[in-house]
Structures are given as structure tokens and as C-alpha cells.
Scaffold this active site. Sequence first.
Site, mmCIF file in Angstrom:
data_model
loop_
_atom_site.group_PDB
_atom_site.id
_atom_site.type_symbol
_atom_site.label_atom_id
_atom_site.label_comp_id
_atom_site.label_asym_id
_atom_site.label_seq_id
_atom_site.Cartn_x
_atom_site.Cartn_y
_atom_site.Cartn_z
ATOM 1 N N ASP A 334 0.814 -0.717 -0.311
ATOM 2 C CA ASP A 334 -0.036 -0.386 0.219
ATOM 3 C C ASP A 334 1.004 1.418 0.215
ATOM 4 O OD1 ASP A 334 -2.289 -0.066 -0.184
ATOM 5 O OD2 ASP A 334 -3.421 0.823 2.135
ATOM 6 N N ASP A 593 -3.911 -2.123 5.296
ATOM 7 C CA ASP A 593 -3.988 -1.519 6.908
ATOM 8 C C ASP A 593 -5.637 -1.224 7.029
ATOM 9 O OD1 ASP A 593 -5.107 0.521 4.893
ATOM 10 O OD2 ASP A 593 -3.684 2.271 6.205
ATOM 11 N N ASP A 597 -8.492 -3.858 2.242
ATOM 12 C CA ASP A 597 -7.434 -4.526 2.136
ATOM 13 C C ASP A 597 -7.400 -5.820 2.862
ATOM 14 O OD1 ASP A 597 -5.956 -2.291 0.833
ATOM 15 O OD2 ASP A 597 -5.452 -1.708 2.961
#
EC number: 7.1.2.1
Length: 954
Positions: A334, A593, A597
Site C-alpha cells: 500500500d 491497513d 485490504d
Amino acid sequence: MAGNKDSSWDDIKNEGIDLEKIPIEEVLTQLRCTREGLTSDEGQTRLEIFGPNKLEEKKENKVLKFLGFMWNPLSWVMELAAIMAIALANGGGRPPDWQDFVGITVLLIINSTISFIEENNAGNAAAALMAGLAPKTKVLRDGKWSEQEAAILVPGDIISIKLGDIVPADGRLLDGDPLKIDQSALTGESLPVTKHPGQEVYSGSTCKQGELEAVVIATGVHTFFGKAAHLVDSTNQEGHFQKVLTAIGNFCICSIAIGMLIEIVVMYPIQKRAYRDGIDNLLVLLIGGIPIAMPTVLSVTMAIGSHRLSQQGAITKRMTAIEEMAGMDVLCSDKTGTLTLNKLTVDKSMVEVFVKDLDKDQLLVNAARASRVENQDAIDACIVGMLGDPREAREGITEVHFFPFNPVDKRTAITYIDANGNWHRVSKGAPEQIIELCNLREDASKRAHDIIDKFADRGLRSLAVGRQTVSEKDKNSPGEPWQFLGLLPLFDPPRHDSAETIRRALDLGVNVKMITGDQLAIGKETGRRLGMGTNMYPSSALLGQDKDESIASLPVDELIEKADGFAGVFPEHKYEIVKRLQEMKHICGMTGDGVNDAPALKRADIGIAVADATDAARSASDIVLTEPGLSVIVSAVLTSRAIFQRMKNYTIYAVSITIRIVMGFMLLALIWKFDFSPFMVLIVAILNDGTIMTISKDRVKPSPLPDSWKLKEIFATGVVLGTYLAVMTVVFFWAAESTDFFSAKFGVRSISGNPHELTAAVYLQVSIVSQALIFVTRSRSWSYVERPGFWLISAFFMAQLIATLIAVYANWNFARIRGIGWGWAGVIWLYSIVFYIPLDILKFIIRYSLSGRAWDNVIENKTAFTSKKDYGKGEREAQWAQAQRTLHGLQPAQTSDMFNDKSTYRELSEIADQAKRRAEVARLRERHTLKGHVESVVKQKGLDIEAIQQHYTL
């Protein structure tokens, strides 16, 4: 009165009152609470009545856990040997072999004790760290919202549930907009369900959309989750590691079984050997050949390694994730919060206003109105923080309804009443969403996109703001046409260590791919700054659309493999990227996070929840980070490879020793009819195990490339090295028994025809080289170059001192051994050292024949760690020169057919090499710009670039 109270609480605990069905106001009455929550004192009182909000942990029986270490196939073979020692070894006028029985029992107890202690210590340490990651929840106590551990919740508490939260207890929703709840962990429903105010939400489910308050109606074992705990219990699967352990164990057991079968066929029908002598020879193969310490060594190594990872800020929820991280060759990361600081700022000088009667300050106020003033995310905090006083965000207005951010709509909105009683709605969010919402004309849309591109070229994100009038004065009404107010530039600076960390990852053969929801231009700018390269594509390219001409002919799979990252990514894209990489035989890691996800984290081989991740992300992950940034991941990769290297080193050693014992003693028994003492081979096993236990803390050099279990290499290396050691023992025995070589060359007395002294000589020779073999299997290069750990080398010399003293002085009739003196001991040590040297060469030959890469370690000594500060300098300079020549057209770019064959890590590492090359070219281009020259001067002069940029714009 107190009695009635207790009776009422008992009814609630025993579900005498159906709090799921009765009206919400009656729920509040029955629970004696209000929408303002409980007081701290009342919460403590109810906690004593209902108990903590957690499931009852199963108490582990320490005795059964200890005995469990003796319950595996390898231990069964040793236990069979113990039974043979007293049940079958009873003939020929001799009593049962009690000394072997006791020795085997002691060996089993030693292994179990070490496993129990080390695993218990590591488990306690990890549990203590996991306690710090206990689920948290927002609870209303004493009229104030605060974040508390979910364990303190009691019926009657008012809690806040928002996107990404795991519902901490069963509750009934209060007033507000519906939530989307994922109950798949409880009910198996694959799609999120909509929960309206008044309906129940279950502990353990995940909030996928929305934000709402709820009143707790059940906690702990009384929740739906608690009552159906067996549906969600962890099965503690060992997965691939257990399969490897089983395969190696089966190989060793089969090797012993074949050796025993040959001995039985030859000794009894052909050689007509005595019954008891045959049993003793069979016991030698059983006791010496079985790698009894293997489960202990591997489990302890993994447990200690897990503890070390936790100390570095990476808590492993699944132990076998260590071996998968060691083999990881692609990391999908990410961007926001992992590669960058996730601390957004607005460049007010670049704010663009699209409405004439509005200035920049008013635009910021409108954006702040569409932001949370409590429980803020990073963007809300950034926007509200730009105001002189955060209270300005709600000054002069009355909030009617707030629409929170979710990954699908990518915007927030507020419906409010101004001081004149007029209703308005303001929304802020992703520019494309707001532009579509406002239905901009073509010229205005082009202007907006030009500004967005200008922001993106400077590495700035864009935030759009829109407004409408709600003439119907109803929060659910569509309102008047939306008006596009303007664009705000947001900048999320990269972490100071991200660029260096990515370079380290690429050097380790881990290709880092940026997966971001931001626009493509921003992704490319961030990738360039971080040295990742700019070979990035929009998420639409995953569907075969919008691909560059240069890659138009590439299939989607190859595109994913070749890309440095993807932009504009949605949750389903992340999942698809991970899935496709896995189908191409990559070991894929994924950081995340947020709740969006979670699917990709669960799909990835190694799901990594970054620091401050949501409960949903942590639940779906294999490793939870307690420190921010990528650097902890690279450290964890190195540590995992070191842990894995220790385990692989031992498995090669174990297979080698099995072959060496079985073949060596079988040949001695069948050719010379030499009956070695089972008790002495037991002494060898005990001393070996004592030394080998220290390998879990050995100093090793992690593999410079991703590593994995290669059973072909393990078995081939073990068979070749074991055969060599067996031949080495047979040659030694032949020279000592049938020739006067040692007497003639070294002046020692002959021990030919003296079986007890031959036993002592063979015992010492076997003991020395068997333990010294670990130094060969533990090293990737020459064994005498890679220094072992203090405990391993100390244990080796201590064990061999004991073995030498036994061979020199022992006079044990029960073990059929008589001391041979220091002269013979010196000869045996010299013989062992001389014949030890070819072991390294054999190791290189095996690896070369299997992979063609072993000579890299011999010639280049290529390792992940080195004391040389300029390691790889020449190679980097050559790559830089090549990149310069390619950039300026002095030579054609090199092409690679790396996508044709994925069978070896040479091909896999080329992906990382190409990423490094693209990153170098991107940095070179940057230095040929004015901005690049300024940054270069600033870096050389040691100036503060951030301070300079506050006053000047380049």
C-alpha cells in the site's frame, strides 16, 4: 431491591429476556442504561457480574503438552527401539538391554524438555506482545467517548461501530444510516448484509460500510460468537511446513527400514549370525539413524525466530508464515501510510477555486464542513487542521446528517442547516467522483483535469469539493444540481527510510510493487521519488484496457509481473493482482491497513497488517507490524531467511546422518561381521542432539535471494554427503582392522583383532565427523570461512572433548568398549580433519548440478550480509553506466525472456533486477532537471529541504 436487580441480571445472562427482538427503547430499559452510556463505576460493577468480554481460554495441560513432544512418527521409531532393547534383545545368555532402554528414554525426555521450555518461553513472549494488540473499541463512558480494550465492555455500554471495525460484542443498532456488515466468519454468508437501526449486530463480524452507535446486549461467552465458537476455532494447521517435516521423516524412516531389511536378509539366512548380535545391529540402525531431534530443533528454531521477529516489530500470528516470508519474491505494498507518512498537508497557495463568489478560505471551510470533527481520518484531520479554529467547521450551522467515507463512493458528505434555515449539502472526495456528481461541462471538466494533472506532476493528490442546495429540506432528498467549488492539493510525503528500504528489498530479490488508489501520475511521481521506477499502470490495464503501446502485446499476467505498481486500484483489483502473481508461482506478500485490504491480505501468502491497521486487516493477516513503514518488513525478511536457513541446514544434516549411520554400520556388520555397540551409538546421538539444539541460535548468513524448501536438494545433498561419510568410516575401519597403515605411519599400536578397541576408534571417528558435518551444511560458502555462533562452536568442542575422553579412557564391558589412548585419538582427529575438507567441494558439486548457481557463492561469496562497505559497488556502477548509455541512446535496452521460465530463482530475481534498473534510470532523468539539480545541491550541502520548501517553490 438488590435481589430484584440480581434476578434481572440473571435473566439477561441466562437469556430469559429476548434482547434481540424487543423494541430498542425496551432494551435500554431492561439494561438500565441510556443513550448517554454508563458511568465508569457502573461499568466496573457490571464487569464483576458478567465477566470480561472475551472467550474463555482453554487451559493447556502442561503435562500433556510435554508428552505431546514424544508423540510423532520419529519418536515412535525410538520408542520401538526402546521396546526392542528389553523385549527382543533377550537371548544368547545375556539379559535385556536395560542400558539402551534407559538411554533411549533419557534421549526422548531431553528432547521433549528442551522443546517444552523453549516453545513455552517463546509463546509467552509473543502472547505478551499480542496482548498489546488486543481489540479496541470506542465506548461512551461518563458522557465521553474514549478508546478502550474491548474486554471491558458490558451489557448496556454504548459503542461506536465504523468502517473497518470488528464488532466487539453483540449489540442493537441505534439511530442513523444502515451499516453493511460482513458476517461470513459467523454465518458463512459470502456477501455483506445491510443492518438497519434497531437490528442486531454480532460480535466477530466486520463493518464494511457506514458508521453507527449501538448498545451492547451480550458479551463474552454469551454472544453469538461465543456460543458458536467451534465454528470459528483455529485449526492450527501446520500446512507446508508439516508436509516437509513428514516427507523428510518418512525418507529417514524408509532408509532405516531398507537398511534393516537388508541386514535381516543377509545376517540370518545367509551369514547365520547369532540372534542377539543381529538384534544389536538392528538397534544401531534404529537408534543412530532416526533424527529424533528434528521436530524439536525445527519447532524450537521457529519459536525462537518468532520471538525475535516480535522484538523487531513483526508479530507472527501463524508460525509457518516465517518460511513463506523467507521465500517471498514479490511484495505488494500500500502507498499511503506504508511508503508515505500518511500526514497530509494542503498547499494553500495552489488551491484552485471554480466559483466566482468564493475565496480560498471559504473553500477550505466548506471542505472542513464535509469532514469529521471527531474520530477523524487523515484527510479530515488535514482539512480541519487548516482552519484557524477547528470549531469553525461547524460554526453557524446545524448538522442534520453525515455520510462517512467508504471505498466504493470515495467521498464524504454533510447535510446541514445554515443560520437562515436553508438546507445545504457539501461533499468532498476523489475528484472523479465529485466531477461526476456535479456533471461538469466539458470546458470545466478539462480545466479540472488539467489542474489535477498539474498537481499530480508535482506529486500532489487532489481533493475536490462540491455543494448543493436541498430545497426539499429532507436528508434523503436528491437536492438541486451540484456545484463544483474547487480543488485542494494534498501532499503525503514519503517516509524518510522508504527509498533506502526499497533498494534493500530489491537487492534481496524482493520486487516491491506499489498498489495505490491514487491517480496514476501521483503513483509514478511517488515511485520515482522512492526509486521504485515509473513502470506503473492504471487499474483498467488489469482488464486488458488502456495499456501503453510498448506493452500492448503483453498478456495481463506478464504485465502484472513487469509493472512497478498500479494506480486507481479498488479492493477487487488488489485481490486479482495477488491471485495472478500466485498463479505464476510467486510467493506474494501484501501489506494493508484497511478493511478494503482484508480480502487481498487473506489471499496473499503473507498478509502483513501495518502499524495502526484496522481490526479487520489484523484479523485477515499473518503478520502484524507494531512499527510503521517498510523497513521493519525488510528486517523481517532477513530474519525469516536466517530462521529458514537454520531449519534447512538442519534437515540436510539430519538426512546425511541417517544415510551415514545406516550405510556405514550396515557395511561394517555385513562385510566384517563387526557388531557395534547400540549403547555407543546412543552416546553419539545424545551428544549430537545436545550440540544440534544450539543451531536455533546459530549465526547464519541469510540467502541473498528468496529461499524455499527444495526437497530434491535436501535429499540429494544428504544422500551424497551421507554416503561419503559412510565410505570414510568403512575405509578407516579397513585401514585399522586389515592393514598396518596407521601403525607404520604414526607409530601407534595395532588394534586389529581387538573388537572392543575398534569400537572405541570407530565411535570417536563417527562422533567427530558426524558433528563436524553441521559446519558444512550450515554454510553457503566454504565452511571454514563462515564463522558459526558461539553456542554452536562451544557445544561442538564440549561434546567432542567428552567423546575423546570416552574413546581414550572408557573401559565399559557392557558397551563392549576399551580405551585406545591419546595416540590413536590424535590419529583419528587428523584422519577426520583431512577427510572433512572434500565435504565442501561435494556440497558445491551437488548444488551446481541441481541449480548451476552454487559456484556464485564460491567465487563471489555473495551473501546478504557482508563486512565490506563497498559490497556490490562495481556491479552498481556498471548498472548505472549501462542505464546512462541506454537513456542517451548509446546502446539498445536489454531485453529478457524472464517470463518464459519460472523454475528457478535466477529468473525470479531478474524481476527485481529490472525494477532496480528502471529506478536508476528514473533517478538519472530526475538529475537532468532543474529540480533535480537543486535537490542534489541541497543534499550535498546538508541543507534542510523541508525548511527551504516552506518559502520557495521549485
